[in-house]
Structure formats: C-alpha cells, structure tokens
Design a protein around this motif. Structure first.
Motif, PDB file in Angstrom:
ATOM      1  N   ARG A 441       0.868  -1.051   0.071  1.00 17.28           N
ATOM      2  CA  ARG A 441       0.148  -0.137   0.096  1.00 17.28           C
ATOM      3  C   ARG A 441       0.786   1.072  -0.084  1.00 17.28           C
ATOM      4  NH1 ARG A 441      -2.304  -4.242   1.206  1.00 17.28           N
ATOM      5  NH2 ARG A 441      -4.546  -4.512   1.056  1.00 17.28           N
ATOM      6  N   LEU A 494      -1.331   9.592   3.171  1.00 17.52           N
ATOM      7  CA  LEU A 494      -1.676   8.225   2.999  1.00 17.52           C
ATOM      8  C   LEU A 494      -0.244   7.237   2.974  1.00 17.52           C
ATOM      9  CD1 LEU A 494      -4.764   7.837   0.782  1.00 17.52           C
ATOM     10  CD2 LEU A 494      -4.688   7.219   3.206  1.00 17.52           C
ATOM     11  N   TYR A 498       0.601   4.327   6.103  1.00 18.26           N
ATOM     12  CA  TYR A 498       1.098   2.907   6.030  1.00 18.26           C
ATOM     13  C   TYR A 498       2.533   2.485   6.759  1.00 18.26           C
ATOM     14  CZ  TYR A 498      -2.997   1.849   3.613  1.00 18.26           C
ATOM     15  OH  TYR A 498      -4.331   1.463   3.406  1.00 18.26           O
ATOM     16  N   GLU A 511      -6.951   1.456  15.951  1.00 21.64           N
ATOM     17  CA  GLU A 511      -8.267   1.459  15.487  1.00 21.64           C
ATOM     18  C   GLU A 511      -8.638   2.603  14.934  1.00 21.64           C
ATOM     19  OE1 GLU A 511     -10.938  -1.238  17.326  1.00 21.64           O
ATOM     20  OE2 GLU A 511      -9.630  -2.743  17.383  1.00 21.64           O
ATOM     21  N   GLU A 514      -6.747   3.866  12.043  1.00 23.96           N
ATOM     22  CA  GLU A 514      -6.980   3.210  10.889  1.00 23.96           C
ATOM     23  C   GLU A 514      -8.317   3.671  10.364  1.00 23.96           C
ATOM     24  OE1 GLU A 514      -6.332  -0.712  11.942  1.00 23.96           O
ATOM     25  OE2 GLU A 514      -4.384  -0.791  11.018  1.00 23.96           O
ATOM     26  N   ALA A 515      -9.255   4.017  11.177  1.00 21.11           N
ATOM     27  CA  ALA A 515     -10.658   4.489  10.794  1.00 21.11           C
ATOM     28  C   ALA A 515     -10.295   5.645   9.916  1.00 21.11           C
ATOM     29  CB  ALA A 515     -11.485   4.468  11.968  1.00 21.11           C
ATOM     30  N   GLN A 517      -7.602   6.751   8.625  1.00 21.39           N
ATOM     31  CA  GLN A 517      -6.746   6.154   7.274  1.00 21.39           C
ATOM     32  C   GLN A 517      -7.770   5.852   6.373  1.00 21.39           C
ATOM     33  OE1 GLN A 517      -4.581   2.733   7.913  1.00 21.39           O
ATOM     34  NE2 GLN A 517      -2.843   3.606   6.606  1.00 21.39           N
ATOM     35  N   ARG A 518      -8.669   4.972   6.690  1.00 16.33           N
ATOM     36  CA  ARG A 518      -9.942   4.548   5.755  1.00 16.33           C
ATOM     37  C   ARG A 518     -10.803   5.423   5.158  1.00 16.33           C
ATOM     38  NH1 ARG A 518     -12.912   1.202   9.214  1.00 16.33           N
ATOM     39  NH2 ARG A 518     -14.175   3.067   9.381  1.00 16.33           N
ATOM     40  N   ASP A 519     -11.103   6.123   6.043  1.00 14.54           N
ATOM     41  CA  ASP A 519     -11.858   7.427   5.414  1.00 14.54           C
ATOM     42  C   ASP A 519     -11.174   8.187   4.265  1.00 14.54           C
ATOM     43  OD1 ASP A 519     -13.916   6.695   6.936  1.00 14.54           O
ATOM     44  OD2 ASP A 519     -13.713   8.243   8.542  1.00 14.54           O
ATOM     45  N   GLU A 521      -8.492   7.247   2.693  1.00 12.09           N
ATOM     46  CA  GLU A 521      -8.230   6.712   1.503  1.00 12.09           C
ATOM     47  C   GLU A 521      -9.410   6.820   0.742  1.00 12.09           C
ATOM     48  OE1 GLU A 521      -6.529   2.398   2.021  1.00 12.09           O
ATOM     49  OE2 GLU A 521      -4.947   3.234   0.566  1.00 12.09           O
ATOM     50  N   ARG A 522     -10.582   6.149   1.250  1.00  7.51           N
ATOM     51  CA  ARG A 522     -11.672   5.977   0.362  1.00  7.51           C
ATOM     52  C   ARG A 522     -12.047   7.124  -0.297  1.00  7.51           C
ATOM     53  NH1 ARG A 522     -16.231   3.684   3.666  1.00  7.51           N
ATOM     54  NH2 ARG A 522     -16.284   6.083   4.300  1.00  7.51           N
TER      55      ARG A 522
END
Lengths: 597, 219
Positions: A441, A494, A498, A511, A514-515, A517-519, A521-522
């Motif tokens: 990633r 981003l 990683y 956690e 990562e939440a 990070q996920r938002d 990235e999406r």
C-alpha cells in the motif's frame, strides 16, 4: 545563539495547525548577518580583528562559550591550533595584540625583502625530506610551485612568510574551494599549519577595483574569482549552519536558504513533532533572497514555473515550487504524519526487505530452531540447518529423529513437534505477509504520486476541453487542478500512514487511526476516479462534474486535515504506542512508550 | 606554457642533474604525466639491495592535488598493499602540500620503507605479521626483496627468472607448520592461505588451536 533577533525573522505562517511547526526561513544574507554579529562579539571581547575571530570560531565549531574559556586559558595555544599563528612565531604574551594572520604581503618582486624566520618545519611523521627555504632572496625569486622566476611575478604570503606567486595562490584556492569544498585553507608550504584568513582569500580572488591586480585580470579571471569567492562565502555559511543545531541548510540543489527551527533542535523533540519545513525559496534555481509567504497563488502552468522539474517525485503545486523538507532527518520529502525515527526505520526496512521478500516467501522455509531462512535446491528431505545443525524433515518440518525407522516416508503429520514447528513457521510467514500488506500500500501510493505528473498533463488537456465545450473561463476550470493537487497531497499522507501503521501497537488508538486512514483513502480514491473519468460534453454534465469534484476536493481536504491533526496531537500527548523500539523514545519495562516530558 | 607541464619538466630535469640522491624518474610514454620512479632500498632494512619501481601519475590539478603513486615492484610492508602496490602515506593524501616534488615524495617513500607504521596499515595481514614477530616479518620482507626487487642472495638481475619461489617463505610461515597441516591431507596452497590469514606465526601459534585451523581449512 540569539535566535530571537527580530531582524532575521520572516514569519511564514500566521495561524498554526497542530501538524505544523514554527520555523523561520533565512536567506544567506540573513545568516551572514548572524555570523557577523557573532564575529563582532568575539572580536570585541578578545580585541582581535574579524579575520582572527572567524578563524577562532570556525576552529571551535562556533561554540562561543568554549572558545572564550579556552582562549582565556591559553590564547597562544588556541591561536596555533586555529592556524592563526605558527608555533615558532607565537609570542610569549598571553594575548595576541594583533594577530599576524591577516598581515598579507602584497609585494612585487623588486620590493620583496623578507628577512623573516626560515619556515618552521614542525615535521610530521614520514615527511623526511628537508624543507627548502621558500623565502625569496632579495635578488631573485622563484616560485617553488610553478618554478616561474619572471621578474614581474607578483607574490603573496601569509604571516608565516612562505611566499608563492599570485597565480599559484589563485590555482590553489580554486582547488581547495571548488574541488575539495574546503573552507580551511592552509598555507601551501609543507607542514605549515597557518590558515588563510577571509580577507587574504578575498584580496586574491576579488581584488579591489582600483588595484593593479584587478587591472591585470582578464574578465574571465574576474568572473572565475568572483564565483570562487561566492562559493567560499557559501561554504562559510554552511559551516556556521552545520554547527548550529537549530539551523538546517536547504537540501535542494543550488538553494542557499536556511531554516531555523529551534523547536526541533533536540533529539527528544523529534518524538513529539514532525518538523516539515520549507526554506521559502521556490523553483530549483533560486535567486530571490526574500522568503515569500507560502500562500501566494500557484502558477497556472506547473511546467512553466518549475522549469521542467521532472525529477520531482512529489509533484504537488506547493512541492514543485517550494522546497519542502524535513528539519529533523535526511528524508527529503514531507513524511507527515509519521515521526522521523519511525520514517527512518520504515525506509530501512523497505530497503532491506522489499525486493527479496516476495521471492523468499514463495521459495524458502525457516529452520524450526534458529529461524534461518533455508532454500532447498534439490536432494532428499533430510535437512541439516547449516547454522544450528538442527536436523529436520523438509516436508513436515518435524525433527528428523522422530521419523524413526520410517525414513523417507513422512507420514507423521500429527506429531506434536511438527505442529509446533509449522506453527512457528506460519507465524513468521504471517509477519512477512503483514509487512507486505503495508509495503504494497505504501508503494502503491508512492507510485500514484509519481504518476501525478501524467495526471497533471491529462488534467490540463481536460481543462482545455472543458473550456472549449462549455462557457466556463480558464479561471473557472481551475477546480480540476486544485483537485489534483489535493489528491496528490493526500496520497503522500496516506503513503506515510502505512509506514506508521506498520509500527503501531494494536490497540484502540490504532483502530481510531485506521478508521481515519480508511476514510481518507476511500475519499481520495473517489476523487481520483472522478478526475480520471471521461469529461462530459454537454454543459449540464460539466456543471454536475464541477460540483462533484469541488465537493469531493473539500471533503478530501478535510479528511486529510483530520488525519494530520489527530496524529500530530497524538504525538504530543504520547498516545501512540510503537511495536518496536524507536530512536528517541524511552521505554518502560512492559514495553510501553513513554514520551519524554 | 602550461604551468603543470613546466613544473613537471623542471622536476624531471632536476632529478636527472642530481646525482647524489639515487632517485630516478623516467618517462613511460610520450607525455611527462605518466612516469616511472625508482630508488634503491634503504640500507639497514630488509629492503636493502633491492631496486624499487614506482608508478607515477600526475593528475590534472597537480601540484595542487597530490601525485598518484603505487609500487610496481612487490613489497612486503605494512603500509603497502602486497597485492596492488597501493601506498598508505599521509603526504599522498591530506598532508600533501604543493611544494612537495616528485623527488621529495619518492624520498618519503624510501623512508617509509625504513619506518613502517603498523598502526595505520594498508595491508592488514602484513601489519599483523609485523606486530606479532618483527624478526619473522623482516625475514619475509627480505625474501620478497630478493625475489621481486633483485635483492642480494640471488644475483639474477630480472625478478621473473628467479627459479624456485618458496611459497612458504613468501607468506612468512614456518615450514614445519605447513607440513603439519599438509600431512592431514589439505592442499599446500590452501594451508598457506589459511595460516597466513590466521597469522599463524610466533606467539600466535600457541593461541590458535589446531581445531580452529582445521575448521578454517574445511570451509
């Protein structure tokens, strides 16, 4: 060092976010002013001239306190060490009334009358040949370097009276300054430790306009001398900056600016902040000395402004023109949100592992005892580890001894030891897989950043087509450019999240991390998709696209802010727990991270 | 005329006119920037009687950057690489001064042969040999002088025609030690290589176990 002097400060940012650090950008002139005030100070205290003060300060890496202490203790020994006076000529008086360093001799051959002492040859080891006398006799002078003895020869000597012709001095200064990047210029005579003071260097390289030396120089020589003198000044600034922990020279090629960032000058501070700074200069070859505010409008065409800066890997508008770098470590890009220590660990790990990791994963197994990686390239399944001599079966990974009499028929699937060994093996595989997860990633986002160069070109085309197919003006289609800028910036964030994620301890904080990070990235992926997609032809479609892209850009920007703010705050609060020892952090016995107070 | 050329030409001429120092400088090709220097081994050293040749390259920035010199004649000396002839001498690096000449540098090399500096070695194995047993080192150095530099004991002028080169003496080892391990069935060259690497000489022999040697031989 007095950093609070307002004269040298040019504020760059007014409001500060949690992920930004306070820093000031200084031009070479500003640094020279700082150096000057230090020189004045020392020259005033010791009653010496500025040349002498400069040699003294450079000798002790600009550590004023130590210099004063040592000088008061034994002035002549410090002067000898700093190359101001030679051991034999040093007087017995504790302070040197007027240092002999700058007393340069500008003599033409006819007037050369040196009765001075023969050169002091404090012999070094393995330098047995008897030193000749370089002192010219009154009747004829031959330069002992070029063997020129023409009567019109101009000569120069430092306080040691080792006289050489002007041409050789020029060549010598050139080789020291240009080829060896040296600020310290010792006398050319063998084993003479006297160093050339700045005024001596200057008088040779850029003689005063009215002087006979200046008149006899060709324009080319003048230009070369000027260039060398400038380089010499630059080396002086670098020396000064290098000695001061609160300063860092801009790593961009041909840039002469410096950034002052006192808040990141200690190792401990680097565990709490990520000191990404910019020197204020723009573009690769920079001549302007005035640091400008970073908020000035981006140029419309990145290629026009950047001058074909194709070497940039991080090509967002700001980075292509502003020199962005990390104050705390040699990583020459914005590695927010991750701290320097972790960024370094990550890059090191990548350099060690990434290339070979995939191959190792599919072709080898580990010794069940010592975990050495073993490749089986043929032969039977009775393996003996080369390192720990453990004998095991390649198929079931159990100890060979348990195979008993049933050699070569590995049917002992249920053996306890074999299961343990396989467990361990799968653990080690899992750790590799975990690394590859993060690495892939990380590399992917880096790759995407690099491809942004294409994206810029594509976007430009798209903007043109938008203009031609709708009534929008050039200014109005800038939303595409802004979107690309934002996407590239977020990808860099981003990318480094990683690296951070890999080293974060698995806990609630991770956690949350990562939440975020996920938002981010999406939303970045969604924005990228919009940018890469086809351009509608009708006016209505364009309006819709514009609305969508603008909305997304704002949202992505917000997510990026959230990500950076949260990680930066976490650093200050010491919220992040690393799963490996990181340089600069101290550890309690249970392995928890304890940020220094 | 180019200052570098003038200076080198003058240096070569000076050297020709000087008959006292025994230092010789010859041209290798057409340019004066690639030369061959030579001097006799200093008296009272294992190098006495030898004739040592040095390859000299004059760099572009000469005399502001040091000349490049290396031994063409093989020399057994802690500060000279026994393989390449590279020389570790301060004046050939950072202690260079533009007033040094080819002649004075060659004289420095000559005196380097008199006074080795094992603490700043170019050839670590030779340096170890020197510090372990100076007598044994000098024996080997003298043997190398004889074989490669036409030293005394063998009056043949050319080094290549030396009939039998004793590899054991070349490595500075004891014949008994080599024979001892050769008797175990290892090849002589391998034994010499390993013993040399382990510095199996003088007082060291007692501290290196036979097993250790055999282990190295088996590698």
């Amino acid at each position: 060092m007095d950093m609070d002097n307002e004269d040298f400060k040019v504020p760059i940012k007014e409001k500060k976010k949690a992920y930004e650090v306070d820093f000031t950008s200084l031009s070479q002139t500003a640094i020279e002013k700082m150096m000057d005030s230090e020189l004045e100070h020392i020259a005033g205290i010791f009653g010496v001239d500025r040349d002498t003060a400069a040699l003294l300060l450079r000798h002790l890496q600009w550590n004023k306190e130590r210099l004063i202490e040592k000088y008061m203790d034994n002035a002549s020994s410090v002067s000898i060490d700093a190359g101001i006076s030679s051991p034999s000529t040093s007087t017995s008086s504790p302070t040197i009334p007027s240092a002999p360093g700058p007393s340069r001799r500008t003599t033409s051959r006819s007037s050369t009358k040196v009765l001075g002492p023969s050169p002091s040859t404090s012999k070094q080891r393995r330098t047995p040949p008897p030193a000749k006398k370089y002192t010219p006799s009154a009747t004829s002078f031959t330069c002992h370097i070029c063997f020129d003895d023409s009567p019109s020869l101009k000569t120069r000597a430092l306080g040691c009276e080792h006289t050489f012709c002007l041409g050789c001095w020029v060549d010598y200064l050139g080789s020291r300054i240009r080829d060896e990047q040296e600020l310290v210029i010792p006398c050319m005579a063998e084993s003479c430790a006297l160093r050339a003071p700045d005024s001596f260097v200057r008088a040779i390289l850029v003689p005063d306009a009215g002087s006979p030396e200046a008149k006899s120089m060709t324009p080319e020589e003048k230009a070369a001398g000027q260039k060398l003198w400038e380089r010499f000044g630059e080396l002086g600034v670098r020396d000064f900056v290098g000695a001061n922990k609160a300063l860092k020279y801009c790593p961009y090629p041909a840039c002469t600016n410096t950034v002052s960032c006192p808040s990141a000058s200690t190792k401990a501070s680097l565990t709490r902040i990520v000191p990404i700074v910019t020197c204020g200069a723009r573009g690769i070859p920079q001549t302007s000395q005035s640091p400008s505010s970073s908020s000035s409008s981006p140029a419309l065409n990145p290629y026009a402004a950047g001058g074909g800066s194709s070497d940039n890997t991080t090509l967002d508008t700001a980075a292509s023109k502003e020199h962005v770098y990390c104050f705390g470590c040699p990583v020459e890009s914005d590695h927010r949100p991750v701290v320097c220590g972790v960024a370094r660990m990550w890059l090191k790990k990548c350099a060690d592992d990434s290339e070979t990791a995939n191959w190792i994963k599919s072709n080898t197994k580990e010794c069940p005892i010592c975990q050495s990686t073993i490749e089986k390239n043929g032969g039977c399944n009775h393996m003996t580890c080369k390192k720990c001599k453990h004998e095991f079966c390649w198929v079931c990974m159990g100890p060979w001894t348990e195979h008993g009499t049933q050699w070569y028929s590995c049917n002992r699937y249920e053996e306890k030891a074999g299961i343990d060994a396989r467990d361990q093996q799968s653990q080690s595989r899992a750790s590799l897989e975990r690394y590859l997860h993060y690495y892939n990633r990380w590399a992917n986002h880096e790759q995407s950043s690099k491809l942004s160069l294409d994206l810029y070109a594509k976007t430009e085309k798209k903007m043109e087509s938008l203009q031609s197919s709708s009534a929008l003006t050039w200014i109005e289609v800038q939303f595409m450019r802004k979107a690309v800028d934002q996407a590239v910036r977020c990808r860099r964030t981003l990318q480094w999240t990683y690296a951070m994620g890999y080293f974060l301890e698995n806990d609630n904080m991770k956690e949350l991390f990562e939440a975020n990070q996920r938002d981010l990235e999406r939303s970045v992926e969604e924005l990228s998709e919009l940018l890469e997609g086809p351009v509608p032809v009708d006016k209505e479609g364009i309006g819709v696209l514009r609305q969508k892209v603008t909305d997304k850009t704002v949202y992505v920007q917000m997510r990026n802010e959230v990500m950076l703010e949260d990680t930066a705050n976490g650093l200050v609060e010491g919220r992040w727990k690393w799963n490996a020892p990181v340089e600069g952090f101290s550890y309690e016995e249970d392995g928890d991270v304890d940020v220094l107070p | 005329m180019d200052a570098r050329l003038r200076r080198v030409n003058k240096e070569i001429a000076d050297c020709k006119n000087d008959t006292t120092s025994n230092i010789k400088i010859e041209l290798v090709g057409d340019t004066p920037f690639h030369l061959k220097g030579s001097f006799p081994g200093p008296e009272g050293t294992p190098y006495e009687g030898g004739h040592f040749e040095v390859d000299i390259v004059i760099p572009e920035q000469y005399p502001f950057s040091p000349v490049k010199m290396k031994f063409m004649t093989k020399v057994y000396h802690p500060n000279v690489s026994s393989a390449s002839g590279a020389i570790c001498l301060d004046i050939l690096k950072d202690a260079w001064s533009p007033v040094l000449t080819l002649k004075s540098t060659l004289i420095s090399l000559q005196s380097l042969l008199c006074s080795p500096e094992p603490n700043d070695p170019q050839d670590a194995e030779v340096a170890k040999h020197y510090t372990t047993s100076k007598a044994s080192f000098e024996e080997t150095a003298a043997y190398w002088t004889q074989i490669y530099a036409g030293g005394p004991g063998k009056k043949t002028s050319s080094a290549n025609s030396a009939p039998v080169r004793d590899e054991i003496a070349m490595a500075g080892l004891e014949r008994a030690h080599v024979d001892q391990f050769e008797a175990l069935g290892f090849e002589r060259t391998k034994v010499i290589e390993v013993l040399r690497r382990l510095n199996y000489r003088g007082a060291n022999v007692a501290s290196i176990s036979e097993d250790k040697v055999v282990e190295e031989l088996l590698r």
